[in-house]
Design a protein around this motif. Structure first.
Motif, PDB file in Angstrom:
ATOM      1  N   ASN A  73      61.323  55.158  -1.500  1.00 14.11           N
ATOM      2  CA  ASN A  73      61.096  53.806  -2.009  1.00 14.11           C
ATOM      3  C   ASN A  73      60.993  53.752  -3.527  1.00 14.11           C
ATOM      4  O   ASN A  73      60.513  52.790  -4.094  1.00 14.11           O
ATOM      5  CB  ASN A  73      59.895  53.145  -1.323  1.00 14.11           C
ATOM      6  CG  ASN A  73      60.172  52.943   0.154  1.00 14.11           C
ATOM      7  OD1 ASN A  73      61.271  52.526   0.524  1.00 14.11           O
ATOM      8  ND2 ASN A  73      59.212  53.256   0.992  1.00 14.11           N
ATOM      9  N   THR A  74      61.490  54.801  -4.173  1.00 18.86           N
ATOM     10  CA  THR A  74      61.654  54.793  -5.627  1.00 18.86           C
ATOM     11  C   THR A  74      63.101  55.183  -5.929  1.00 18.86           C
ATOM     12  O   THR A  74      63.887  54.348  -6.358  1.00 18.86           O
ATOM     13  CB  THR A  74      60.655  55.743  -6.302  1.00 18.86           C
ATOM     14  OG1 THR A  74      59.321  55.328  -5.980  1.00 18.86           O
ATOM     15  CG2 THR A  74      60.821  55.744  -7.812  1.00 18.86           C
ATOM     16  N   ARG A  76      62.091  51.748   3.274  1.00 19.17           N
ATOM     17  CA  ARG A  76      61.016  51.019   3.934  1.00 19.17           C
ATOM     18  C   ARG A  76      60.554  51.679   5.235  1.00 19.17           C
ATOM     19  O   ARG A  76      60.429  51.037   6.264  1.00 19.17           O
ATOM     20  CB  ARG A  76      61.412  49.577   4.195  1.00 19.17           C
ATOM     21  CG  ARG A  76      62.032  48.903   3.004  1.00 19.17           C
ATOM     22  CD  ARG A  76      61.324  47.637   2.627  1.00 19.17           C
ATOM     23  NE  ARG A  76      62.020  46.908   1.598  1.00 19.17           N
ATOM     24  CZ  ARG A  76      61.967  47.193   0.304  1.00 19.17           C
ATOM     25  NH1 ARG A  76      61.282  48.199  -0.122  1.00 19.17           N
ATOM     26  NH2 ARG A  76      62.609  46.471  -0.585  1.00 19.17           N
ATOM     27  N   ASP A 132      56.612  53.895  -6.554  1.00 18.29           N
ATOM     28  CA  ASP A 132      56.500  52.564  -5.965  1.00 18.29           C
ATOM     29  C   ASP A 132      55.061  52.185  -5.642  1.00 18.29           C
ATOM     30  O   ASP A 132      54.781  51.024  -5.359  1.00 18.29           O
ATOM     31  CB  ASP A 132      57.360  52.458  -4.696  1.00 18.29           C
ATOM     32  CG  ASP A 132      56.912  53.406  -3.606  1.00 18.29           C
ATOM     33  OD1 ASP A 132      56.657  52.939  -2.474  1.00 18.29           O
ATOM     34  OD2 ASP A 132      56.818  54.623  -3.862  1.00 18.29           O
ATOM     35  N   TRP A 138      56.573  51.267 -12.566  1.00 16.68           N
ATOM     36  CA  TRP A 138      56.419  50.790 -11.193  1.00 16.68           C
ATOM     37  C   TRP A 138      57.761  50.275 -10.682  1.00 16.68           C
ATOM     38  O   TRP A 138      58.360  49.379 -11.296  1.00 16.68           O
ATOM     39  CB  TRP A 138      55.379  49.686 -11.157  1.00 16.68           C
ATOM     40  CG  TRP A 138      54.932  49.224  -9.812  1.00 16.68           C
ATOM     41  CD1 TRP A 138      54.844  49.941  -8.661  1.00 16.68           C
ATOM     42  CD2 TRP A 138      54.456  47.906  -9.494  1.00 16.68           C
ATOM     43  NE1 TRP A 138      54.341  49.164  -7.651  1.00 16.68           N
ATOM     44  CE2 TRP A 138      54.098  47.920  -8.128  1.00 16.68           C
ATOM     45  CE3 TRP A 138      54.306  46.730 -10.231  1.00 16.68           C
ATOM     46  CZ2 TRP A 138      53.597  46.786  -7.491  1.00 16.68           C
ATOM     47  CZ3 TRP A 138      53.802  45.614  -9.591  1.00 16.68           C
ATOM     48  CH2 TRP A 138      53.460  45.638  -8.239  1.00 16.68           C
ATOM     49  N   HIS A 149      59.201  48.332  -7.737  1.00 15.14           N
ATOM     50  CA  HIS A 149      58.691  47.552  -6.602  1.00 15.14           C
ATOM     51  C   HIS A 149      59.249  46.130  -6.646  1.00 15.14           C
ATOM     52  O   HIS A 149      59.491  45.586  -7.717  1.00 15.14           O
ATOM     53  CB  HIS A 149      57.163  47.521  -6.659  1.00 15.14           C
ATOM     54  CG  HIS A 149      56.523  47.189  -5.362  1.00 15.14           C
ATOM     55  ND1 HIS A 149      56.340  45.902  -4.945  1.00 15.14           N
ATOM     56  CD2 HIS A 149      56.040  47.985  -4.381  1.00 15.14           C
ATOM     57  CE1 HIS A 149      55.752  45.900  -3.762  1.00 15.14           C
ATOM     58  NE2 HIS A 149      55.564  47.173  -3.390  1.00 15.14           N
ATOM     59  N   GLN A 150      59.389  45.553  -5.473  1.00 14.54           N
ATOM     60  CA  GLN A 150      59.888  44.172  -5.409  1.00 14.54           C
ATOM     61  C   GLN A 150      58.914  43.185  -6.057  1.00 14.54           C
ATOM     62  O   GLN A 150      59.314  42.111  -6.501  1.00 14.54           O
ATOM     63  CB  GLN A 150      60.170  43.775  -3.963  1.00 14.54           C
ATOM     64  CG  GLN A 150      58.940  43.807  -3.066  1.00 14.54           C
ATOM     65  CD  GLN A 150      59.278  43.780  -1.593  1.00 14.54           C
ATOM     66  OE1 GLN A 150      60.399  44.056  -1.213  1.00 14.54           O
ATOM     67  NE2 GLN A 150      58.299  43.450  -0.774  1.00 14.54           N
ATOM     68  N   HIS A 152      57.433  43.612  -8.864  1.00 15.48           N
ATOM     69  CA  HIS A 152      57.331  44.101 -10.244  1.00 15.48           C
ATOM     70  C   HIS A 152      56.830  43.057 -11.232  1.00 15.48           C
ATOM     71  O   HIS A 152      56.222  43.399 -12.237  1.00 15.48           O
ATOM     72  CB  HIS A 152      58.681  44.669 -10.707  1.00 15.48           C
ATOM     73  CG  HIS A 152      59.766  43.643 -10.736  1.00 15.48           C
ATOM     74  ND1 HIS A 152      60.119  42.995 -11.894  1.00 15.48           N
ATOM     75  CD2 HIS A 152      60.538  43.140  -9.754  1.00 15.48           C
ATOM     76  CE1 HIS A 152      61.083  42.132 -11.622  1.00 15.48           C
ATOM     77  NE2 HIS A 152      61.353  42.203 -10.330  1.00 15.48           N
TER      78      HIS A 152
END
Length: 158
Positions: free
Chosen positions: A13-14, A19, A107, A124, A126-127, A129
Protein backbone atom coordinates in the motif's frame (compact mmCIF):
# COMPACT_ATOMS: atom_id res chain seq x y z
CA UNK A 1 29.57 19.12 2.88
CA UNK A 2 28.61 15.82 1.36
CA UNK A 3 25.14 14.44 1.95
CA UNK A 4 23.80 11.02 1.03
CA UNK A 5 20.09 10.46 0.50
CA UNK A 6 18.60 7.19 1.72
CA UNK A 7 15.13 6.42 0.38
CA UNK A 8 13.19 4.02 2.61
CA UNK A 9 9.99 2.54 1.19
CA UNK A 10 7.25 0.50 2.75
CA UNK A 11 6.06 -2.10 0.25
CA UNK A 12 2.38 -2.88 0.72
CA UNK A 13 0.00 0.00 0.00
CA UNK A 14 2.97 2.27 -0.63
CA UNK A 15 4.99 0.83 -3.54
CA UNK A 16 2.11 -1.43 -4.53
CA UNK A 17 -1.56 -0.87 -3.77
CA UNK A 18 -3.58 -3.96 -2.98
CA UNK A 19 -5.74 -3.18 0.05
CA UNK A 20 -5.02 -6.52 1.77
CA UNK A 21 -6.23 -8.54 -1.21
CA UNK A 22 -3.03 -9.29 -3.10
CA UNK A 23 -3.08 -11.35 -6.27
CA UNK A 24 0.51 -11.98 -7.31
CA UNK A 25 -0.57 -12.93 -10.83
CA UNK A 26 -1.93 -9.39 -11.31
CA UNK A 27 1.29 -7.60 -10.34
CA UNK A 28 3.07 -5.93 -13.24
CA UNK A 29 5.80 -3.40 -13.78
CA UNK A 30 4.73 0.22 -13.51
CA UNK A 31 7.10 1.84 -16.00
CA UNK A 32 6.49 5.31 -14.59
CA UNK A 33 7.37 4.10 -11.08
CA UNK A 34 10.48 2.36 -12.41
CA UNK A 35 11.54 5.57 -14.17
CA UNK A 36 11.25 7.67 -11.00
CA UNK A 37 12.90 5.05 -8.79
CA UNK A 38 15.89 5.07 -11.13
CA UNK A 39 16.10 8.86 -10.76
CA UNK A 40 16.38 8.71 -6.96
CA UNK A 41 19.83 10.02 -6.14
CA UNK A 42 20.88 7.77 -3.28
CA UNK A 43 20.39 4.31 -1.86
CA UNK A 44 16.95 2.70 -1.71
CA UNK A 45 15.66 0.27 0.90
CA UNK A 46 12.48 -1.62 1.66
CA UNK A 47 11.25 -1.43 5.28
CA UNK A 48 8.16 -3.57 5.74
CA UNK A 49 6.22 -5.68 8.18
CA UNK A 50 5.70 -8.13 5.31
CA UNK A 51 7.84 -11.20 4.88
CA UNK A 52 11.08 -11.21 2.94
CA UNK A 53 9.66 -13.71 0.41
CA UNK A 54 6.56 -11.56 -0.13
CA UNK A 55 8.65 -8.47 -0.83
CA UNK A 56 11.01 -10.38 -3.14
CA UNK A 57 8.02 -11.70 -5.12
CA UNK A 58 6.45 -8.25 -5.42
CA UNK A 59 9.69 -6.55 -6.46
CA UNK A 60 10.44 -9.27 -9.00
CA UNK A 61 6.99 -9.05 -10.58
CA UNK A 62 7.27 -5.26 -10.66
CA UNK A 63 10.74 -5.63 -12.27
CA UNK A 64 12.38 -3.35 -9.68
CA UNK A 65 14.42 -5.77 -7.55
CA UNK A 66 17.70 -4.22 -8.70
CA UNK A 67 16.61 -0.76 -7.57
CA UNK A 68 16.90 -1.69 -3.89
CA UNK A 69 20.06 -2.02 -1.85
CA UNK A 70 18.48 -4.05 0.98
CA UNK A 71 15.19 -5.36 2.27
CA UNK A 72 14.29 -4.97 5.94
CA UNK A 73 11.37 -7.34 6.46
CA UNK A 74 9.49 -9.09 9.24
CA UNK A 75 12.33 -11.59 9.69
CA UNK A 76 14.90 -8.78 10.20
CA UNK A 77 13.47 -7.48 13.47
CA UNK A 78 12.07 -8.79 16.73
CA UNK A 79 9.86 -5.71 16.84
CA UNK A 80 8.01 -4.61 13.72
CA UNK A 81 6.87 -1.15 12.65
CA UNK A 82 5.92 1.17 14.25
CA UNK A 83 8.39 0.02 16.91
CA UNK A 84 11.17 2.50 17.47
CA UNK A 85 13.49 -0.48 18.07
CA UNK A 86 13.30 -1.60 14.43
CA UNK A 87 13.53 1.98 13.15
CA UNK A 88 16.67 2.63 15.21
CA UNK A 89 18.30 -0.56 13.87
CA UNK A 90 17.51 0.48 10.29
CA UNK A 91 18.77 4.00 10.98
CA UNK A 92 22.07 2.74 12.40
CA UNK A 93 22.50 0.27 9.53
CA UNK A 94 22.07 2.74 6.68
CA UNK A 95 23.35 6.11 7.90
CA UNK A 96 26.90 6.61 6.67
CA UNK A 97 27.51 10.27 7.52
CA UNK A 98 26.20 12.90 9.88
CA UNK A 99 24.72 14.92 7.00
CA UNK A 100 22.84 11.97 5.51
CA UNK A 101 19.07 12.10 5.32
CA UNK A 102 16.44 9.41 5.28
CA UNK A 103 13.30 9.99 3.23
CA UNK A 104 10.66 7.55 4.46
CA UNK A 105 7.58 6.60 2.41
CA UNK A 106 4.75 4.76 4.17
CA UNK A 107 0.96 4.52 4.12
CA UNK A 108 0.51 4.30 7.90
CA UNK A 109 0.79 7.46 9.98
CA UNK A 110 1.97 5.61 13.09
CA UNK A 111 4.99 4.33 11.15
CA UNK A 112 5.74 7.83 9.91
CA UNK A 113 5.52 9.15 13.46
CA UNK A 114 8.33 6.78 14.48
CA UNK A 115 10.44 7.92 11.52
CA UNK A 116 9.87 11.55 12.43
CA UNK A 117 11.14 10.89 15.97
CA UNK A 118 14.45 9.83 14.39
CA UNK A 119 14.65 12.92 12.19
CA UNK A 120 13.56 11.26 8.96
CA UNK A 121 11.72 13.18 6.26
CA UNK A 122 8.28 11.58 6.26
CA UNK A 123 6.15 11.06 3.16
CA UNK A 124 2.60 9.77 3.62
CA UNK A 125 1.22 7.77 0.67
CA UNK A 126 -2.53 7.63 1.20
CA UNK A 127 -5.85 8.45 -0.40
CA UNK A 128 -6.52 10.86 2.51
CA UNK A 129 -3.27 12.73 1.82
CA UNK A 130 -5.07 16.09 1.90
CA UNK A 131 -5.55 15.70 5.68
CA UNK A 132 -1.78 15.72 6.28
CA UNK A 133 -1.95 18.98 8.23
CA UNK A 134 -3.69 17.05 11.02
CA UNK A 135 -0.36 15.31 11.70
CA UNK A 136 2.61 17.48 12.62
CA UNK A 137 5.03 14.63 11.96
CA UNK A 138 4.14 14.21 8.28
CA UNK A 139 6.33 16.35 6.06
CA UNK A 140 4.75 15.50 2.69
CA UNK A 141 1.68 13.60 1.56
CA UNK A 142 0.62 12.26 -1.82
CA UNK A 143 -2.05 9.95 -3.22
CA UNK A 144 0.56 7.66 -4.85
CA UNK A 145 4.24 6.83 -4.74
CA UNK A 146 4.69 8.08 -8.32
CA UNK A 147 3.22 11.46 -7.38
CA UNK A 148 5.54 11.59 -4.37
CA UNK A 149 8.68 10.76 -6.35
CA UNK A 150 7.80 13.23 -9.11
CA UNK A 151 7.32 16.03 -6.63
CA UNK A 152 10.30 15.26 -4.41
CA UNK A 153 12.66 14.98 -7.35
CA UNK A 154 11.56 18.37 -8.64
CA UNK A 155 12.17 19.88 -5.18
CA UNK A 156 15.93 20.32 -5.07
CA UNK A 157 15.89 20.98 -1.32
CA UNK A 158 15.34 17.27 -0.63
Amino acid sequence: YYRMNHYVFDSDNTLILHRNDIHYEWIREDKELTFYLKKCNGTKYIYTNGTFNHVEDVLEKMNITDEFHSIYARETFRHMKPSVVSAVKLHKDIMTGENDIIIFFDDLIENLHTGDMLGWITVWIHQDHESKDNYEYIDYAFPSIVDALKSIQSDLTI
